[in-house]
Each structure stands twice: as C-alpha cells, then as structure tokens.
Write an enzyme that holds these catalytic residues in place. Structure first.
Site, PDB file in Angstrom:
ATOM      1  N   ARG A  81      58.315  89.783  -8.932  1.00 10.06           N
ATOM      2  CA  ARG A  81      58.571  88.586  -8.111  1.00 10.06           C
ATOM      3  C   ARG A  81      57.259  87.869  -7.807  1.00 10.06           C
ATOM      4  O   ARG A  81      57.195  86.635  -7.806  1.00 10.06           O
ATOM      5  CB  ARG A  81      59.301  88.952  -6.814  1.00 10.06           C
ATOM      6  CG  ARG A  81      59.660  87.718  -5.982  1.00 10.06           C
ATOM      7  CD  ARG A  81      60.544  88.038  -4.795  1.00 10.06           C
ATOM      8  NE  ARG A  81      59.856  88.840  -3.798  1.00 10.06           N
ATOM      9  CZ  ARG A  81      60.436  89.335  -2.707  1.00 10.06           C
ATOM     10  NH1 ARG A  81      61.725  89.130  -2.489  1.00 10.06           N
ATOM     11  NH2 ARG A  81      59.752  90.057  -1.844  1.00 10.06           N
ATOM     12  N   LYS A  93      57.298  82.942  -2.808  1.00  7.82           N
ATOM     13  CA  LYS A  93      56.758  83.638  -1.637  1.00  7.82           C
ATOM     14  C   LYS A  93      55.281  83.247  -1.526  1.00  7.82           C
ATOM     15  O   LYS A  93      54.387  83.993  -1.921  1.00  7.82           O
ATOM     16  CB  LYS A  93      56.939  85.144  -1.815  1.00  7.82           C
ATOM     17  CG  LYS A  93      57.362  85.823  -0.536  1.00  7.82           C
ATOM     18  CD  LYS A  93      57.850  87.214  -0.771  1.00  7.82           C
ATOM     19  CE  LYS A  93      57.508  88.107   0.400  1.00  7.82           C
ATOM     20  NZ  LYS A  93      57.963  87.659   1.705  1.00  7.82           N
ATOM     21  N   GLU A  95      68.832  81.407   4.917  1.00  8.98           N
ATOM     22  CA  GLU A  95      68.484  82.810   5.199  1.00  8.98           C
ATOM     23  C   GLU A  95      67.881  82.840   6.589  1.00  8.98           C
ATOM     24  O   GLU A  95      67.997  81.859   7.331  1.00  8.98           O
ATOM     25  CB  GLU A  95      67.496  83.329   4.153  1.00  8.98           C
ATOM     26  CG  GLU A  95      66.233  82.477   4.078  1.00  8.98           C
ATOM     27  CD  GLU A  95      65.198  83.012   3.099  1.00  8.98           C
ATOM     28  OE1 GLU A  95      65.234  84.202   2.781  1.00  8.98           O
ATOM     29  OE2 GLU A  95      64.343  82.219   2.679  1.00  8.98           O
TER      30      GLU A  95
HETATM   31  N1  PXG Z   1      63.442  85.916   3.235  1.00 14.97           N
HETATM   32  C1  PXG Z   1      62.168  85.616   3.457  1.00 14.97           C
HETATM   33  C2  PXG Z   1      61.799  84.234   3.785  1.00 14.97           C
HETATM   34  C3  PXG Z   1      61.193  86.617   3.364  1.00 14.97           C
HETATM   35  O1  PXG Z   1      59.921  86.312   3.537  1.00 14.97           O
HETATM   36  C4  PXG Z   1      62.937  88.195   2.856  1.00 14.97           C
HETATM   37  C5  PXG Z   1      63.846  87.153   2.935  1.00 14.97           C
HETATM   38  C6  PXG Z   1      63.436  89.535   2.462  1.00 14.97           C
HETATM   39  O2  PXG Z   1      63.032  89.820   1.135  1.00 14.97           O
HETATM   40  P1  PXG Z   1      62.807  91.314   0.634  1.00 14.97           P
HETATM   41  O3  PXG Z   1      62.375  91.158  -0.762  1.00 14.97           O
HETATM   42  O4  PXG Z   1      61.773  91.917   1.512  1.00 14.97           O
HETATM   43  O5  PXG Z   1      64.113  92.001   0.758  1.00 14.97           O
HETATM   44  C7  PXG Z   1      61.577  87.930   3.062  1.00 14.97           C
HETATM   45  C8  PXG Z   1      60.530  88.988   2.950  1.00 14.97           C
HETATM   46  C9  PXG Z   1      56.797  91.311   7.124  1.00 14.97           C
HETATM   47  C10 PXG Z   1      57.255  90.187   6.325  1.00 14.97           C
HETATM   48  O6  PXG Z   1      55.590  91.455   7.269  1.00 14.97           O
HETATM   49  C11 PXG Z   1      58.411  90.298   5.606  1.00 14.97           C
HETATM   50  C12 PXG Z   1      58.870  89.249   4.860  1.00 14.97           C
HETATM   51  C13 PXG Z   1      58.167  88.086   4.886  1.00 14.97           C
HETATM   52  C14 PXG Z   1      57.021  87.966   5.630  1.00 14.97           C
HETATM   53  C15 PXG Z   1      56.548  89.029   6.349  1.00 14.97           C
HETATM   54  O7  PXG Z   1      57.627  92.074   7.600  1.00 14.97           O
HETATM   55  N2  PXG Z   1      60.065  89.416   4.196  1.00 14.97           N
END
Ligand code: PXG
Length: 292
Positions: free
Chosen positions: A50, A149, A182
C-alpha cells in the site's frame, strides 16, 4: 529506542531529518502504521505494498524494493526487541529547496520507528464507542485522493479535533456528496438485515488493511459483505456498527450523533469479528526474529 533512517539506526535524540525536508515543508510524503503481535509483524507485505501505491500516486520513487523495505521494518523491530508494538513507516520527499517543486529534492528519506502502542481502553470493546459526524468533509477524490496515505493528514486531524471537542474518540467523515467515507483513522462498517456493508473506495475510504481482513473473516463466517454507499440514515438505523483499523482492530460503535445503534450494546456479529480478528492477529504475520 533505535530509529531507522536511510539504512542506519540512530538513538532517539539523534534521529533527525532536515528542516528542508519536503515532508515537513509540504507534507510531501507517505506513511504506514503497522502492528506487531507476539513477535510477528501483521500483514507486513500488504502495508508495504500500500505504501508503494501511495508513493506511486504522488510520483515518489521509494529508493528500495518491497522486499528491502519489509526487511528494514523487520530489522527495526528486532533492533528494538519488539514483541507487541507499533511501527510507523514514513517516506518523505527528502531535503530540497524552499520551493515546492520536488525536483529540488535529491533523495527520499525512509524512516522506520518501532515502539509501543497506545491502545483504546478495553472497556470500549465491551461497551462500544460513541461517535459523531465531523463537520469537516473528506478530501475530494480528484484533489489529493484520500486513498493515498500521505503525510498531509490535516483533513483527518481537523475531524479528529472535532470528535474530541464533542467528547468522542472518533468521528465519521462524509464525502462531498454526503455519503459516509470513513472515520479519521478507521474504516466503518454497518450490519443491516445480516448484510455487512462498508463504503467503497470511491466514497473516499482508505483501502484499509484491517477492512480487508475483516471482510474476508466475515465472508468466512457466511455473511454477505458488500461495498456500497452508506448515508448517515443507514448508520442510524443499522443493527450493528463497528470501526476497523490497525490501531483499533475491530471496535464496536453503539451511538452515532445521539442515535442509539441497534440495542445500544456491541452486536453479536461485531463481537464475533472482534474475536476472530484478535485471534488472527496473534496467529499470523512475519516473524521478527529470523529462524535458527
Ligand atoms: N482510514 C484512515 C484515514 C486511516 O488513516 C485507516 C482508515 C485504517 O486502515 P488500516 O490499514 O490500518 O486498517 C487508517 C489507518 C495511528 C494511526 O497512529 C492510524 C491510522 C492513521 C493514522 C494514524 O493509530 N490508521
């Protein structure tokens, strides 16, 4: 703590990047958040892939291969003796001039930080989260696509502040059409009449790794899983609702904008998925210590 920067490990005090790095000057870069459980890195390759897609979308060439980056993350975890923890992986555009043109940046910087993780309190999984809808709308598809991201997370940061101001941990972000995209750092699911639904990527959702795993787990449980546009109304009248993310795992939601969801307690399907995801994370992943 040892931090990986461009192939070398530095102590925390000495882990520094230039103030001329465009990651700082313009939020020009990409990142990942990855977890380790029981000495194994969960879905490592998926996260790295990703990251490469995010980088490609912003025309950033990561100066390593997927395998090399997987190895850098593993080695950083080993160096820090991580058993259970959190890895933050960043690739910045690198040091350049003050102009925003990335052509002035000589080489992207690859940074890996492996440390502890701040988890949601256990009670959230038992009683469920209360969330709100954020006034700040998700970035447009045809602006900086929210599937990237990127290091420019202000859109999410603003919504997170709005959640916090409302006394909540998370907030739903709508897209410009008013459909649910989301949350600020988690994907959203609802269960209605035994069909599990989550917004499609085109609605402004991140291609969440946890989202993906949970869709697979739900299908294995025999559930129908669909990606479709979801309105606030759909959420309010859903039987169950939960969020997914690397940090949160699967966390039940029991109230949205003052509306009680279902029975106001974590639903049966949600609980099953919380447990199934928990079990999977503890039973798979790339070993941090090399065999032998
Ligand atoms: N949506 C967004 C906007 C994210 O940034 C997720 C969904 C979940 O994705 P994953 O791949 O983790 O299932 C994310 C990701 C943290 C942190 O430090 C976590 C995210 C983003 C920024 C910081 O906990 N999650």
């Amino acid at each position: 703590m040892k931090i990986y920067i461009d192939g070398e490990f530095f102590d925390r005090e000495n882990a520094k990047i230039s103030v001329f790095d465009h990651g700082l000057l313009y939020g020009d870069g990409v990142f990942e958040g990855i977890r380790a459980y029981n000495g194994r890195i969960f879905k490592l390759r998926e996260h790295i892939e990703r990251l490469f897609k995010s980088a490609k979308a912003i025309l950033l060439t990561i100066p390593m291969t997927v395998d090399e980056l997987c190895e850098a993350v593993r080695a950083t975890c080993e160096e820090n003796q991580i058993e259970d923890g959190y890895v933050r992986l960043l690739v910045t555009r690198g040091e350049g001039s003050l102009g925003l043109n990335p052509e002035s940046c000589k080489r992207p910087s690859v940074i890996v930080i492996a440390g502890g993780i701040q988890l949601y309190p256990k009670e959230y999984y038992e009683v469920g989260l209360t969330i709100v809808t954020a006034p700040t709308v998700r970035n447009l598809q045809n602006a900086v696509n929210p599937a990237i991201k990127s290091l420019n997370y202000l859109n999410n940061v603003l919504a997170k502040i709005e959640a916090s101001n409302a006394g909540c941990e998370e907030a739903i972000m709508l897209n410009s059409e008013g459909f649910v995209a989301e949350c600020t750092g988690d994907n959203l699911f609802i269960l209605s009449e035994n069909v599990l639904a989550t917004p499609p990527l085109a609605a402004g959702a991140l291609y969440g790794i946890t989202r993906n795993v949970v869709m697979e787990l739900a299908r294995k449980e025999g559930l129908e899983v669909v990606e479709k546009n979801i309105s606030r109304y759909d959420v309010f009248v859903a039987d169950e609702c939960f969020l997914t993310g690397t940090g949160a795992e699967v966390v039940p939601v029991v109230k949205v904008d003052q509306r009680v969801i279902g029975e106001g307690v974590p639903g049966t399907v949600t609980r099953k998925l919380v447990a199934a995801y928990h079990d999977l994370t503890r039973a798979s992943g790339v070993p941090i210590l090399k065999e032998g």
